[in-house]
Motif scaffolding. Structure first.
Motif, PDB file in Angstrom:
ATOM      1  N   SER A  74       0.836  -1.213   0.000  1.00  0.00           N
ATOM      2  CA  SER A  74       0.000   0.000   0.000  1.00  0.00           C
ATOM      3  C   SER A  74       0.866   1.257   0.000  1.00  0.00           C
ATOM      4  CB  SER A  74      -0.923  -0.008   1.219  1.00  0.00           C
ATOM      5  OG  SER A  74      -1.789  -1.121   1.193  1.00  0.00           O
ATOM      6  N   PHE A  75       1.940   1.235   0.782  1.00  0.00           N
ATOM      7  CA  PHE A  75       2.841   2.391   0.832  1.00  0.00           C
ATOM      8  C   PHE A  75       3.489   2.644  -0.524  1.00  0.00           C
ATOM      9  CE2 PHE A  75       7.183   4.013   1.550  1.00  0.00           C
ATOM     10  CZ  PHE A  75       6.878   5.239   2.117  1.00  0.00           C
ATOM     11  N   LEU A  76       3.904   1.575  -1.186  1.00  0.00           N
ATOM     12  CA  LEU A  76       4.539   1.730  -2.494  1.00  0.00           C
ATOM     13  C   LEU A  76       3.548   2.211  -3.551  1.00  0.00           C
ATOM     14  CD1 LEU A  76       6.789  -1.479  -2.577  1.00  0.00           C
ATOM     15  CD2 LEU A  76       7.525   0.878  -2.186  1.00  0.00           C
ATOM     16  N   LEU A  77       2.312   1.682  -3.504  1.00  0.00           N
ATOM     17  CA  LEU A  77       1.326   2.025  -4.523  1.00  0.00           C
ATOM     18  C   LEU A  77       0.732   3.411  -4.332  1.00  0.00           C
ATOM     19  CD1 LEU A  77      -0.657  -1.321  -4.995  1.00  0.00           C
ATOM     20  CD2 LEU A  77       0.965  -0.281  -6.564  1.00  0.00           C
ATOM     21  N   PHE A  78       0.428   3.770  -3.077  1.00  0.00           N
ATOM     22  CA  PHE A  78      -0.321   4.997  -2.820  1.00  0.00           C
ATOM     23  C   PHE A  78       0.534   6.143  -2.290  1.00  0.00           C
ATOM     24  CE2 PHE A  78      -3.351   1.466  -2.239  1.00  0.00           C
ATOM     25  CZ  PHE A  78      -4.211   1.760  -3.282  1.00  0.00           C
ATOM     26  N   THR A  79       1.832   5.918  -2.038  1.00  0.00           N
ATOM     27  CA  THR A  79       2.697   6.991  -1.577  1.00  0.00           C
ATOM     28  C   THR A  79       3.920   7.166  -2.476  1.00  0.00           C
ATOM     29  OG1 THR A  79       2.018   6.600   0.717  1.00  0.00           O
ATOM     30  CG2 THR A  79       4.018   7.886   0.373  1.00  0.00           C
ATOM     31  N   VAL A  80       4.700   6.112  -2.626  1.00  0.00           N
ATOM     32  CA  VAL A  80       5.942   6.220  -3.394  1.00  0.00           C
ATOM     33  C   VAL A  80       5.646   6.445  -4.880  1.00  0.00           C
ATOM     34  CG1 VAL A  80       8.063   5.037  -4.073  1.00  0.00           C
ATOM     35  CG2 VAL A  80       7.219   4.831  -1.730  1.00  0.00           C
ATOM     36  N   TYR A  81       4.771   5.606  -5.440  1.00  0.00           N
ATOM     37  CA  TYR A  81       4.484   5.738  -6.877  1.00  0.00           C
ATOM     38  C   TYR A  81       3.874   7.103  -7.227  1.00  0.00           C
ATOM     39  CZ  TYR A  81       2.172   5.168 -11.355  1.00  0.00           C
ATOM     40  OH  TYR A  81       1.732   5.356 -12.634  1.00  0.00           O
ATOM     41  N   PRO A  82       2.859   7.625  -6.477  1.00  0.00           N
ATOM     42  CA  PRO A  82       2.340   8.961  -6.818  1.00  0.00           C
ATOM     43  C   PRO A  82       3.408  10.046  -6.740  1.00  0.00           C
ATOM     44  CG  PRO A  82       0.796   7.817  -5.401  1.00  0.00           C
ATOM     45  CD  PRO A  82       2.034   6.984  -5.429  1.00  0.00           C
TER      46      PRO A  82
END
Length: 311
Positions: free
Chosen positions: A41-49
Motif C-alpha cells: 500500500s505504501f509503495l502504490l499509494f505513496t511512493v508511486y504517486p
C-alpha cells in the motif's frame, strides 16, 4: 562375491548447515508477510504517486492532449512568470507559523489547567475533544455562517456596541479567520496529548522541587517544559506538516480570497490542476512543496531535535 561398500559419513556437514539456514529463513518470513500489505500500500499509494508527480512536473499537459516535454519550464513559470505562487508560499508560511504558535500555546495552557482530576475537568476534556472528531468541511461550513456579516460573531459584538467585522470578506481578517478555525479544531486533541504526558511525569520530581522551594515559574520552565519536550517536538512536526496541507477550510470559507489574501499552496495546486488544466505546473508546485517540507523537517531535527530531553 560381496560388493565393496563405500563408507559414507552418517551426517553430511553441508546438508546440515543448509537445513539450519532454511529453517531460519522460514522462521523470519512471518513478520515480512504480515507487513507485506502495508508495504505494498505504501509503495502504490505513496511512493508511486510521488515519483509520477516528479515525472509529470517536467511535462506540459492538460489531461487531454499528448504530453509535451518542457524540462524545467514549469519551475521557471512558477518562480519567474507566475507571481501568485510566491504569494501562495508566503500565505502558507504565515498560516503555518500562526497555527503552530497558537496551537502549542493554548494546548499547553489547557493541559496545565486540566491536570487536576475533577468532574468539571473531565467534562471539559470530553467537550474539547469533540471538534477533533468533526470533519473540517463541516466545521468550515458552520464557521462561514458564524463569521458572516450578519452572523453570530457580529451579533455578539453588537451587544457590546462594537462594530461588526467583515471576517471573510476583508483581506486583513480573512487569514486570521481561517487560523481561528484550525486552532479551534485542533486544540482539544493537542491539549489531551500534553495532558497525558503531564500525568506520566513522576511526582517525585515535583515533590523534590517543592522541598527546595522552587518558584512556580522556574519549575514550569526548568522541569515541566523539558520533560514535555518530546511531545512538544512531535506536535511541532505534525502541526507544521498538516498546516502546509491546509485546503478544506480555505476552499469552503474564502476560496483563496479576498484577492489572494488566503491563497495557499495546496489550493494553488488545486486551481491549476482543476480550473486551469495545467497539470505540469500543478505537479511542479507539488514537488516544490514536498522539497520544502523535507528541508523544514531536517532543520527541525538538526536544530530543535538536539534540545529534546528524553527520559
Amino acid at each position: 562375491m560381496e560388493k565393496s561398500r563405500t563408507n559414507l559419513p552418517e551426517h553430511i556437514p553441508g546438508k546440515k548447515k543448509s537445513g539450519k539456514l532454511g529453517r531460519r529463513f522460514l522462521g523470519s518470513l512471518p513478520p515480512y508477510l504480515m507487513t507485506l500489505p502495508a508495504i505494498i500500500s505504501f509503495l502504490l499509494f505513496t511512493v508511486y504517486p510521488i515519483l509520477d508527480m516528479i515525472r509529470l512536473s517536467f511535462y506540459e499537459w492538460n489531461g487531454l492532449t499528448e504530453k509535451k516535454w518542457v524540462g524545467f519550464g514549469n519551475y521557471n513559470y512558477l518562480f519567474n512568470v507566475q507571481i501568485d505562487f510566491k504569494v501562495a508560499l508566503q500565505n502558507t508560511l504565515v498560516y503555518t507559523v500562526a497555527v503552530v504558535f497558537f496551537l502549542l500555546l493554548f494546548a499547553l495552557i489547557f493541559a496545565v489547567w486540566l491536570q487536576k482530576d475533577s468532574k468539571i475537568n473531565g467534562f471539559v476534556q470530553r467537550v474539547m475533544f469533540f471538534p477533533h472528531l468533526c470533519a473540517m468541511l463541516a466545521i468550515s461550513v458552520v464557521f462561514s455562517w458564524l463569521m458572516d456579516e450578519k452572523g453570530l460573531f457580529n451579533a455578539v459584538l453588537s451587544v457590546f456596541n462594537l462594530p461588526g467585522l467583515r471576517w471573510l470578506n476583508d483581506s486583513s481578517t480573512a487569514m486570521i479567520s481561517v487560523v481561528i478555525v484550525a486552532v479551534w479544531k485542533g486544540i482539544g486533541y493537542q491539549a489531551l496529548l500534553l495532558l497525558s504526558a503531564l500525568k506520566s511525569i513522576p511526582a517525585d520530581i515535583f515533590e523534590a522541587a517543592a522541598l527546595d522551594n522552587t518558584p512556580p515559574v522556574r519549575k514550569f520552565f526548568r522541569i515541566t517544559i523539558p520533560l514535555l519536550s518530546p511531545q512538544l517536538f512531535f506536535m511541532l512536526i505534525t502541526i507544521t506538516l498538516n498546516s502546509f496541507k491546509v485546503f478544506d477550510s480555505v476552499r469552503v470559507m474564502t476560496g483563496g480570497g479576498p484577492g489572494k489574501s488566503t491563497l495557499v499552496l495546496v489550493y494553488y495546486i488545486y486551481e491549476y490542476a482543476q480550473a486551469n488544466l495545467k497539470y505540469g505546473v500543478a505537479a511542479a508546485a507539488g514537488v516544490i512543496l514536498l522539497i520544502f517540507l523535507l528541508i523544514l523537517t531536517v532543520i527541525y531535527f538538526k536544530l530543535i531535535g538536539k534540545r529534546v530531553h528524553y527520559q
